[in-house]
Scaffold this motif. Sequence first.
Motif, PDB file in Angstrom:
ATOM      1  N   PHE A 110       0.858  -1.190   0.000  1.00 50.35           N
ATOM      2  CA  PHE A 110       0.000   0.000   0.000  1.00 50.35           C
ATOM      3  C   PHE A 110       0.892   1.237   0.000  1.00 50.35           C
ATOM      4  O   PHE A 110       0.985   1.969   0.992  1.00 50.35           O
ATOM      5  N   GLU A 112       2.570   4.938  -1.343  1.00 47.91           N
ATOM      6  CA  GLU A 112       2.005   6.274  -1.524  1.00 47.91           C
ATOM      7  C   GLU A 112       1.676   6.597  -2.976  1.00 47.91           C
ATOM      8  O   GLU A 112       0.911   7.515  -3.239  1.00 47.91           O
ATOM      9  N   TYR A 115      -3.402   3.372  -5.110  1.00 48.13           N
ATOM     10  CA  TYR A 115      -4.660   3.252  -4.387  1.00 48.13           C
ATOM     11  C   TYR A 115      -5.410   4.577  -4.269  1.00 48.13           C
ATOM     12  O   TYR A 115      -6.095   4.830  -3.279  1.00 48.13           O
ATOM     13  N   LYS A 116      -5.247   5.409  -5.285  1.00 55.26           N
ATOM     14  CA  LYS A 116      -6.009   6.664  -5.405  1.00 55.26           C
ATOM     15  C   LYS A 116      -5.965   7.501  -4.133  1.00 55.26           C
ATOM     16  O   LYS A 116      -6.982   8.031  -3.675  1.00 55.26           O
ATOM     17  N   GLY A 117      -4.779   7.576  -3.524  1.00 47.85           N
ATOM     18  CA  GLY A 117      -4.601   8.385  -2.331  1.00 47.85           C
ATOM     19  C   GLY A 117      -5.087   7.746  -1.049  1.00 47.85           C
ATOM     20  O   GLY A 117      -5.087   8.389   0.007  1.00 47.85           O
ATOM     21  N   GLN A 118      -5.489   6.485  -1.088  1.00 46.83           N
ATOM     22  CA  GLN A 118      -6.050   5.801   0.080  1.00 46.83           C
ATOM     23  C   GLN A 118      -5.072   4.840   0.751  1.00 46.83           C
ATOM     24  O   GLN A 118      -5.464   4.043   1.603  1.00 46.83           O
ATOM     25  N   SER A 119      -3.790   4.916   0.389  1.00 48.89           N
ATOM     26  CA  SER A 119      -2.808   3.949   0.904  1.00 48.89           C
ATOM     27  C   SER A 119      -2.698   3.962   2.422  1.00 48.89           C
ATOM     28  O   SER A 119      -2.683   2.907   3.052  1.00 48.89           O
ATOM     29  N   GLY A 121      -4.875   4.884   4.628  1.00 51.15           N
ATOM     30  CA  GLY A 121      -6.091   4.300   5.201  1.00 51.15           C
ATOM     31  C   GLY A 121      -6.122   2.792   5.064  1.00 51.15           C
ATOM     32  O   GLY A 121      -6.557   2.096   5.984  1.00 51.15           O
ATOM     33  N   LEU A 122      -5.668   2.281   3.928  1.00 48.44           N
ATOM     34  CA  LEU A 122      -5.630   0.826   3.748  1.00 48.44           C
ATOM     35  C   LEU A 122      -4.615   0.178   4.688  1.00 48.44           C
ATOM     36  O   LEU A 122      -4.894  -0.878   5.259  1.00 48.44           O
ATOM     37  N   THR A 125      -6.347   0.124   8.023  1.00 43.94           N
ATOM     38  CA  THR A 125      -7.459  -0.825   8.028  1.00 43.94           C
ATOM     39  C   THR A 125      -6.956  -2.256   8.190  1.00 43.94           C
ATOM     40  O   THR A 125      -7.419  -2.988   9.085  1.00 43.94           O
TER      41      THR A 125
END
Length: 173
Positions: A110, A112, A115-119, A121-122, A125
């Motif tokens: 994950f 940087e 993941y469309k800027g969601q790394s 958060g993933l 999670t």
Amino acid sequence: MQNADYLDPILRFLSNVGIEVRLESIDNATFLPGIAVRQGSLVADLSKLLWPGDLLHEAGHLAVLPSMLRQQASDDLAFEQSAPHAGELEAMAWAYAAAVDLDLPLDVLFHEGGYKGQSAGLRMTYSMGVYPGLPGLCLAGMAVAPNPVTGAAANFYPQMLRWLRADDALPGA
């Protein structure tokens, strides 16, 4: 290439679980830099590959397809639309399990750049034990979810029962 030290272990892992990676030049544009999916195999152009962890994610797309569809998969991954439990969330969950098996830092998978800027958060999670895509892996016969009542035990996700989905895992097959 970021995280280049992880490339060889990732390539060995993919070979060991049965996902072919061919090192070849890629002349056309691809969804992820330096990676193409052709006839059920990954093609990696090391001169264009930016993130080795992307190989795990793309391999996850192949791995969660029933084998009869995997052999025909190409860049558009159109077959994932026709196979239940073979989508983006299952591919991410598979890639996470692979990263855990390889003992990779989560920012290799994950990273940087993806993941469309969601790394971030993933990473949070998954590190908290919330596994999007795990129900699909379970329904496809690839993993077993941990039981919150009895606690974690051997062979629960992120350990996998099998790394490649079988044809008989299709509902009604």
